[in-house]
Each structure stands twice: as structure tokens, then as C-alpha cells.
Design a protein around this motif. Structure first.
Motif, short mmCIF file in Angstrom:
data_model
loop_
_atom_site.label_atom_id
_atom_site.label_comp_id
_atom_site.label_asym_id
_atom_site.label_seq_id
_atom_site.Cartn_x
_atom_site.Cartn_y
_atom_site.Cartn_z
N LYS A 145 3.89 10.53 25.73
CA LYS A 145 2.71 10.96 26.39
C LYS A 145 2.33 12.45 26.49
O LYS A 145 3.12 13.18 25.78
CB LYS A 145 2.71 10.80 28.23
CG LYS A 145 4.28 11.20 28.62
CD LYS A 145 4.67 10.81 29.98
CE LYS A 145 5.14 11.94 30.92
NZ LYS A 145 4.99 11.76 32.25
N THR A 146 1.26 12.74 27.05
CA THR A 146 0.75 14.26 26.80
C THR A 146 1.37 14.82 28.11
O THR A 146 1.25 14.40 29.25
CB THR A 146 -0.56 14.24 26.96
OG1 THR A 146 -0.86 13.48 25.67
CG2 THR A 146 -1.04 15.88 26.75
N VAL A 147 1.96 15.96 28.15
CA VAL A 147 2.34 16.57 29.23
C VAL A 147 1.52 18.10 29.03
O VAL A 147 1.50 18.87 28.14
CB VAL A 147 3.93 16.97 29.29
CG1 VAL A 147 4.42 17.89 30.27
CG2 VAL A 147 4.72 15.64 29.10
N GLU A 148 1.06 18.46 30.29
CA GLU A 148 0.20 19.48 30.58
C GLU A 148 1.18 20.73 30.84
O GLU A 148 2.27 20.52 31.44
CB GLU A 148 -0.78 19.47 31.67
CG GLU A 148 -1.95 18.52 31.41
CD GLU A 148 -2.60 19.05 30.01
OE1 GLU A 148 -2.88 20.07 29.77
OE2 GLU A 148 -3.13 17.91 29.56
N THR A 200 9.64 16.21 31.54
CA THR A 200 8.42 16.17 30.70
C THR A 200 8.12 14.78 30.24
O THR A 200 7.36 13.90 30.88
CB THR A 200 8.54 16.97 29.63
OG1 THR A 200 9.92 16.83 28.80
CG2 THR A 200 8.63 18.56 30.17
N TYR A 201 8.66 14.38 29.01
CA TYR A 201 8.09 13.16 28.45
C TYR A 201 8.91 11.92 28.82
O TYR A 201 8.12 10.91 28.82
CB TYR A 201 8.44 13.44 27.00
CG TYR A 201 7.63 14.62 26.28
CD1 TYR A 201 6.21 14.66 26.26
CD2 TYR A 201 8.35 15.71 25.84
CE1 TYR A 201 5.59 15.53 25.81
CE2 TYR A 201 7.55 16.68 25.25
CZ TYR A 201 6.32 16.68 25.10
OH TYR A 201 5.58 17.65 24.75
N LYS A 202 9.99 12.16 29.56
CA LYS A 202 10.58 11.19 30.40
C LYS A 202 10.88 9.85 29.27
O LYS A 202 10.50 8.88 29.66
CB LYS A 202 9.90 10.63 31.44
CG LYS A 202 9.50 11.88 32.59
CD LYS A 202 8.94 11.26 33.87
CE LYS A 202 8.28 12.34 34.61
NZ LYS A 202 9.40 13.28 35.17
N ASN A 203 11.19 10.06 28.10
CA ASN A 203 11.58 8.94 27.32
C ASN A 203 13.02 8.54 27.38
O ASN A 203 13.92 9.21 26.68
CB ASN A 203 11.50 9.25 25.72
CG ASN A 203 11.53 8.01 24.72
OD1 ASN A 203 12.08 7.42 25.07
ND2 ASN A 203 10.69 8.21 23.93
N TYR A 204 13.22 7.97 28.31
CA TYR A 204 14.75 7.56 28.75
C TYR A 204 15.50 6.73 27.82
O TYR A 204 16.63 6.84 27.56
CB TYR A 204 14.82 6.83 30.31
CG TYR A 204 14.40 7.57 31.20
CD1 TYR A 204 14.68 8.91 31.74
CD2 TYR A 204 12.98 7.27 31.86
CE1 TYR A 204 14.11 9.74 32.81
CE2 TYR A 204 12.26 7.89 32.74
CZ TYR A 204 12.90 9.03 33.37
OH TYR A 204 12.29 9.95 34.26
N ASP A 205 14.73 5.98 27.08
CA ASP A 205 15.40 5.22 26.12
C ASP A 205 15.92 5.65 24.90
O ASP A 205 16.87 5.52 24.37
CB ASP A 205 14.29 3.82 25.53
CG ASP A 205 14.52 2.79 26.52
OD1 ASP A 205 15.22 2.77 27.25
OD2 ASP A 205 13.60 1.75 26.22
N LEU A 206 15.14 7.23 24.33
CA LEU A 206 15.75 7.83 23.53
C LEU A 206 16.77 8.40 23.74
O LEU A 206 17.79 8.57 22.79
CB LEU A 206 14.63 8.64 23.10
CG LEU A 206 14.80 9.58 21.67
CD1 LEU A 206 14.80 8.43 20.49
CD2 LEU A 206 13.89 10.65 21.66
N VAL A 207 17.31 8.91 24.88
CA VAL A 207 18.44 9.46 25.47
C VAL A 207 19.45 8.51 25.44
O VAL A 207 20.76 8.42 25.00
CB VAL A 207 18.25 10.02 27.01
CG1 VAL A 207 19.64 10.58 27.12
CG2 VAL A 207 17.30 11.17 26.97
#
Lengths: 486, 486
Positions: A145-148, A200-207
Motif C-alpha cells: 500500500k501507499t503510506v503518506e 507503515t506498510y503492515k506486511n505482517y506475512d513478510l515478517v
């Protein structure tokens, strides 16, 4: 190698999101010896294409060109031919290419971390001149996602913008340390990336994928390596670092705290606890061996640093995290707390210098920010005493941090000690210095007093987009502007 | 550009036949500065793959290597860095490659003409060494069948074998002049390749395609360029050569004689005849302009050569071929014969030196093999007189041929003059010299007295598989061993 963990990691491999960025190119047609610079306007990570045509007679010989991919403007005119650093010259993002068919679009196979491309025409037929009709980068990231950008003022927002880009560009199929170099997953970097990612991007699966990768490549003894190679196949690095193995624990704790994913926490808890057991073998009684006997412990890219004290700080911090994780999972944590208490008491008596009011490390009683920062983060003293230590440090000539990695822990220690205002000043000053020097992404190394600093013997191989420097986005959101995006 | 001809040429584009050749590689693992040579055992044209693995720690940095592709063993140790020839250095078959993933198979995108690959490790991490596990070439040709070498003895058969391989490796989507350099269709080369092809691989459609390509790219004036570019799209070279334009005529005549393909001969006849008309503009009366006013006429790669006389020989020969083609197609040929007669008479009075019994060229009356060979091929005198001229030449210090291209015409002239035995001696001596020097394929240039000869200022860019040197296979089958394969 634990197959079931690696299978889980593989299932979590992200699909990269790709966006194409174009650069205009208005350079004159080029003959032998001519050069041009393409500017994409910002830092990108991805595959590069360049459109060539010609001026003059039909190209009756290939054009032989050199392409130099630069993250930062300072790299454009660096002479790479005299690189004599101790890590491989092969990290320099430079290619020599024959363009056979003109007009055509050159599609380079490798991925680059790039804002600028310098093109030198090494050799070409005298019958024609090479024209650049345009260039593009298919930029990739696993950020979804885009984070401002946010921040209390324009400068803070600018720092956040650069930090966000740094994190985004390091988020590929794993959290990479740097997309130029080393392009792979290191434990110390992962922990900081994960913290910034949660805000920010909250990509939990990547962690989660990265946690399973580390756990999956642990050795027969259960030890986690400092780094994991994923290409062409998943294997552990044969480097282990005292601190990086232990930092698996807070990374798992943070992941569980953020996501509530109990199944993962329970499955990986034994791997986490094993790091404490292994680390214990490096103690003589409750005091860690001196740094020349400890094996590699990272802490910071300062080659003169004695790490005995800071490493013990990392141990205490991680052991407390392990205890907290056990508590959260309903397991008995008392032995861990007891041991952490013993290590804390021993650390104070071994390293704290009452006269100076500071921790000193090693047989030469070396004064460094690193030792004091990690003892504060470990909470060996209360908030007030830590505050006193951190402010007192500034009046000494203690060895200063050289990487954003240790600066992160410095900022965190100041915040923990109630010195948020000072933390903010230092953060805006340090990361702001990189912004002032034209950073689109934050760097692996930045020493305001020595712009040519490199632990590798030459800044030519320094990385200018390095994950461990992305945490202003974490601090701003968590502490400095009310978690706007949380 | 004549679209209908180019459409026909496109429809005749061959599918290449590919065979994979493997090389074993038993070199020790390599660190920075180490080298290895891979030998495929013979000359091949195609795409190269190399399998790499490693010894030591996991590769923590790319391997940066130089690959040098050599047609001939002499190229392996040539220092290419000091190349200062006048044609582009970009022809040197050398690549600098980063191998990112190890183990892996490196697949190079470009096509090479190669027997040997020299691999230099420029830079690599000190933690591992690079291993070469094997290499392969997917060798391509549009030759569709296997032709057995023949000849009256082992040496002749060996020469034929090398000539056959030369032709086969130059037969790609067009008849290329050389698969290393220039990798494209030149008229003078095509004519000789077609002759050898009729006696060997018999790929008539490839000749037809090339005829249509040349006719298709003729300019507004109807002039055929010396060369056609086919990649990335079909365009004419902006180079025209007096002799090469004219040689379209015998090439079409030979094609028709071999195949009986009257439709093609009729369709392309106007293009052929147009070359005569255009060439006429270079005459003052019936004598061709001197070579400094003629524009480029190839004849041979001898920079000192005066070409006035030999060019007039080419004209007369081609005009007679045009007349014969007209006759065969039922057209009136008398004007062509008449003009050829006038040009013949004028050539004798302008160039023949009665005292020497030889032709001399230009205002300085230069003596060369080229002038006399082409006047004999043109049949300006009868067989006996030509025989006398050719044998007399050997006792002079006339400028000798330097390329197999002019040697071909020398051999042909001797045979036409009834000197088959001398022709054979010279052919076996000249081409045999290349075999003795380790040729797997015959070369662009071979001067027995000056092995370093190059018209380009450095032999580094010389081509060691060059189509115009393939005609021993033609001579052996047509004249020296009873057309065994015909």
C-alpha cells in the motif's frame, strides 16, 4: 535446516508489485568517449530498460557501453577502477554491454538499486552515433500500500518520506538489508524493518516469512545464523553473530504483540529460547567474555569498538524479551527473569564506572555510546539513571555511533529514558543530515564528521538504501506525532 | 526498398538447426585473478551456457568475471585492452558478467563464434571460490544436411572438412560473411558461398532469400548496396562498392543455372541489368576511371592496391554473365556482348603492357595479381595467353593477394587457363597453411608471409571463420575429385 519451517516460509513468499518509471533523456547522440546521465528522479529498485537508436549510417558494429547504476549523486563521478576495498568489487553496480541491434530496447537481466544511470560509450563505429530515446525501471516492492509521509513539520515529513522509501525499496521477497548490497536478509536489519513496517506498510506475512526462514536455517545446535541466503536456494550464512542470533527473540515478541499470531509464536518459541541457551556458553560466570574472545558481535560498524559490555546489554534485553514472550504465551518465565537479574547485577559490577557515571567496556575500560546505549535498553538501571547516563555521554569523547543501526538504539534509549525531545533533536539532526546531502533513501553509513567513512575501505561499495536506517518512520509515528497512520 | 522482394525474402527466412555441444571443464576452483580456458574442440556458432558452483562459504557477493570468446587459439592470450585498430573495439568477443546466483547456469544472450572461452575472475568474495561445472554451446546453422569431407588425399580432405565447417557456420538466417564479424550479408561473400553451397549443402532457398534481400534494398536508382543489414530490421548499408554491386549478376546467373528457377531469374533480371547501367557511369569512354575517382571497389584487402584495371575486369566478367543470363532467358543479349567487346579492347589497350606481358593498373602502372586475375577471369584474352600471364606473374614482385577472397579468383583463373595442377598446388599450399596454423575454420585474412596482417590495424578483430574462404569445397568437388558429392 528445519524443513517444515522452510515450507511455511516458501508459502509466504510474496508476489512483488511492479510499477514502471520512465526517464526522459535529452542527451545529444554519442560517439566513442561520450557520456550521458539518466535521472529517474528518485531511488528505485528493479529491472532497467533503455531504448537506443542511432544517428548517421546504419550501425555496422555493436555499441560497447558501460552502464553505472548509482543510488546517490556522489557515485556518478566516482572512479571505480581503483577500488581497493576489502569486500568484493563485484558489488559495484556497473555493467559492460554490447548493444548489437540498434534501434532496440536493451533489457538488463539483473536488478539494480538506482536513481541515476551513467552511460559511457566505450567503443562504437565511427559511422554512427548512439542515441538514447528513453529509459525505464520496472520498480518492485512487496509493500502493498501507499503510506503518506507524516511528521510535525515539513522537515520531519521529508525525513519520514525518505525513511518510507527506504523501507519500501528494501521490501522485496524478503526484508533485504540493502537492495544494492547485500540484497539479503540479516537479523539485525529485520528487527528494525519489522518495527517500521508495523507502523507503515503492515506486511505482517513478510515478517512471518522471515522469522520462519531464520528458524528454518538454524543449525544442528539450534543456532540462528546472522543472515539467510535465499537465491538460488535457501541456505544459512556460515556467519553467526552473538547479538544477531539473540535479536530473533525481540523480533518474535514484537511480531506476536503486533499480530496476536499465537500459533507462530508458540511454534517458534523453542528456537527463540535456544538462542539464550547458546549465548550462555559465552559467559564466564555472569560476565560475558571480552570481545576478542566472543566471536563476531555486530553492535555497530566501528572497527575499534570493544563489544563486551554492549553484547551483555543485548543479552539482558533479549532474555527479558524471552521472559515476556513466555509470560504472554502462559509459560513459566521465572528462570529467565532470575538469570537476567544475575546478568544485570554482574554487568553493573563489571562495567559501571561509579566515578564517571558511565559503563566502560573491556580490559581497557573503553568508553562508547554503544555500551551505554545497550545497557540502557536492557534496563539495567531505572529511567532516571539511564537519562543521566545518556546525557552525561554527550560531554565525553566516548566512541560515537557510525551507523543508523546504532543511532536507532540511541534514539530508543533516549525515549525510554524520558528524553523524547533530545531523541527528536538527534534523530532530525542525524537523518536530516542525509536529507541535506541529497538522500532519496537513507544510507547504510552516515558519519556527519566523516562523509567518506566506509567500513569496507572505500565508500564505492557503501549502500545508500539500507533498511536499518528506515526507523524514523517508526519513531515519528509511535512517539513524535501521535501514531497518525496507526 | 522494394517491398514485394522483401516479402519474398522474409518468407524464405530459414529455421535454424541447433545442436548442443558440451565441454568438460576440469579446472580448480578459482579466486580473484585466476583464469581458466574451456575448449569445445571445434569452431561453433551459437548461444553459450556455463554452469557455475562454488567451493567454500556460501557466495556472499556476486562473482565478477570476464569471458573472452576465441575462434582461434592465438586469441586466448592476446591483450585486447590495448586494441587501437580503426574498426570498433566492440567487435571483440569479450563480456564482463556478474554471476549473482551460485550455483546456477549462466545463459548468455548474445551469439558467439567460439572454440575457446577464457574465463578470468576479476573480483569475487574471499569467502568462496568459483567452480566451473561445465559449458555448452547451442550451435546453430541453416545448413540442413551433413556433408562428408572429400579430397584426393588426407590433406585435401582435411582442407575440405575445414572449408565445409566454415561455410556451415556462416550459414545462419542469411549467408553471413563471418559469424564473429560482421555477421551479415555481403555481396562478394554471398557469391562464393553460393558456389560452395551448390556443391555441398544445397540450400537453394537461402541463396534465393539473399538475392531477394539485395534486390529488395536497392536504392531509388536501382543500385544494390555492398551489404544488407537484417537486424533489427532489413535495411541497406549506405556503402556501395563498384565490384560488389556488379557481382549480383553472376550470383543470379549461377543460381539460375543450378536451380532452373526461371521465375526468380526473370523477376530479378532487371535489377541485375541495372547494375551494368549504373557501372557504366564510372567510365570515361570505354576505360574505367582510375581508382582514386572510382569510389570504393573491394577486389582485395590490400590498401595499396590500384583497382582501375581489376575493376574493369569485374565489369567485363559481369557484363558477359548478364549477356548469358539474357540468352538463357530468351532475351536479346547482343548489346551487352557488343559493349563487353568494346570494354575488352579498351582494357587491353589501356592496361596491357606488351613488354612485361602483364596488365598494369592506374597512372603509376602498378603490377598486381588482382589486375591480371580479373582480366583473365573476364576472358579478355584466350586461354593460352591467360596461362602465360598467370605463370609469368609468379616471377614478378607484383602485389600478391592477401585474402582468401582474391585467392579464390586466382585459383579459378588458373583452372580456367588450364593450369589445374598449379591451381591445386596453390590452393593446398595457401589453405593448408591455415590448417597447419590450427584453423578449425578458414580465415578472413591469411598472408603466409605476415601472420599478423590485418586491414584493421590489429588482428584482434580479424575474423577466423569467414565465408569467402570456404571455396576449397567448391574447387575440390568441381575440379579436383570428380564432384564426388554432386
Amino acid at each position: 535446516m528445519i524443513k517444515k519451517f522452510l515450507i511455511k516460509a516458501k508459502a509466504l513468499r510474496p508476489k512483488l508489485n511492479t510499477t514502471t518509471h520512465f526517464a526522459e533523456c535529452s542527451v545529444a547522440p554519442m560517439g566513442a568517449g561520450d557520456s550521458a546521465v539518466i535521472d529517474f528522479g528518485t531511488h528505485l529498485v528493479g529491472k532497467v530498460k533503455i531504448k537506443f537508436s542511432y544517428d548517421g549510417s546504419p550501425p555496422d558494429a555493436p555499441a560497447f557501453i558501460r552502464l553505472k547504476f548509482c543510488e546517490h549523486i556522489s557515485e556518478i563521478d566516482e572512479d571505480t577502477s581503483d577500488y581497493r576495498g576489502w569486500i568484493s568489487k563485484s558489488w559495484i553496480q556497473e555493467e559492460y554491454v554490447h548493444v548489437d541491434d540498434i534501434p532496440s530496447e536493451l533489457k538488463l537481466n539483473r536488478r539494480y538499486a538506482v536513481r541515476y544511470i551513467k552511460i559511457d560509450v566505450i567503443s562504437i563505429s565511427s559511422k554512427y552515433r548512439l542515441k538514447i530515446d528513453g529509459a525505464s525501471v520496472d520498480a518492485s516492492t512487496s509493500a502493498e500500500k501507499t503510506v503518506e509521509p507524516c511528521g510535525e513539520n515539513a522537515r520531519a515529513a521529508k525525513i519520514d518520506e525518505v525513511a518510507l522509501r527506504t523501507l519500501k525499496n528494501c521490501m522485496q521477497c524478503e526484508f533485504e538489508d540493502g537492495p544494492k548490497r547485500d540484497r539479503r536478509l540479516w537479523m539485525g536489519d529485520l528487527r528494525l524493518q519489522a518495527l517500521a513496517n508495523y507502523k507503515t506498510y503492515k506486511n505482517y506475512d513478510l515478517v512471518k516469512r522471515c522469522l520462519y526462514l531464520f528458524a528454518g536455517v538454524s543449525d544442528k545446535n539450534g543456532n540462528i545464523p546472522a543472515c539467510v541466503f535465499t537465491r538460488p536456494r535457501v541456505i544459512p550464512d556460515d556467519t553467526t553473530m552473538f547479538d544477531y542470533s539473540l535479536l530473533f527473540i525481540p523480533t518474535l515478541l514484537d511480531y506476536f504483540t503486533e499480530t496476536g499470531d499465537k500459533a507462530t509464536a508458540i511454534e517458534l518459541l523453542p528456537t527463540a529460547l535456544r538462542q539464550i541457551e547458546i549465548a550462555k556458553e559465552s559467559f564466564d560466570g555472569d560476565v560475558l567474555r571480552d570481545s576478542d574472545k566472543l566471536g563476531w558481535c555486530f553492535i555497530d560498524w566501528s572497527l575499534e569498538l570493544n563489544k563486551q559490555c554492549s553484547a551483555q546489554g543485548v543479552y539482558i534485553f533479549c532474555e527479558k524479551c524471552a521472559a515476556k514472550l513466555c509470560e504472554l504465551l502462559g509459560k513459566d518465565a521465572s528462570a529467565l527473569y532470575d538469570d537476567a537479574k544475575k546478568k544485570t547485577d554482574a554487568a553493573i559490577s563489571a562495567f559501571f564506572d561509579d566515578k564517571l557515571g558511565l559503563f566502560a567496556s573491556g580490559k581497557d575500560r573503553q568508553l562508547s555510546y554503544a555500551s551505554n546505549i545497550w545497557m540502557c535498553i536492557a534496563g539495567v538501571f531505572g529511567k532516571e539513571k539511564c537519562r543521566d547516563i545518556l546525557l552525561r555521554l554527550e560531554k565525553t569523547d566516548a566512541i560515537r555511533p557510525v551507523t543508523p543501526y546504532l543511532y536507532h538504539h540511541y534514539i530508543q534509549a533516549l525515549i525510554d529514558a524520558g528524553e523524547s525531545v533530545r531523541a527528536k533533536e538527534i534523530m532530525y539532526g542525524y537523518w536530516g543530515g542525509m536529507v541535506d546531502a541529497g538522500a532519496d533513501t537513507f544510507w547504510e553509513l552516515y558519519d556527519p564528521e566523516n562523509p567518506d567513512a566506509s567500513p569496507y575501505g572505500s565508500r564505492t561499495v557503501n549502500s545508500y538504501c539500507h533498511a536499518w536506517s528506515c526507523t524514523p518512520s517508526y519513531f515519528i509515528r509511535k512517539y513524535f506525532s501521535g501514531d497518525k497512520n496507526d
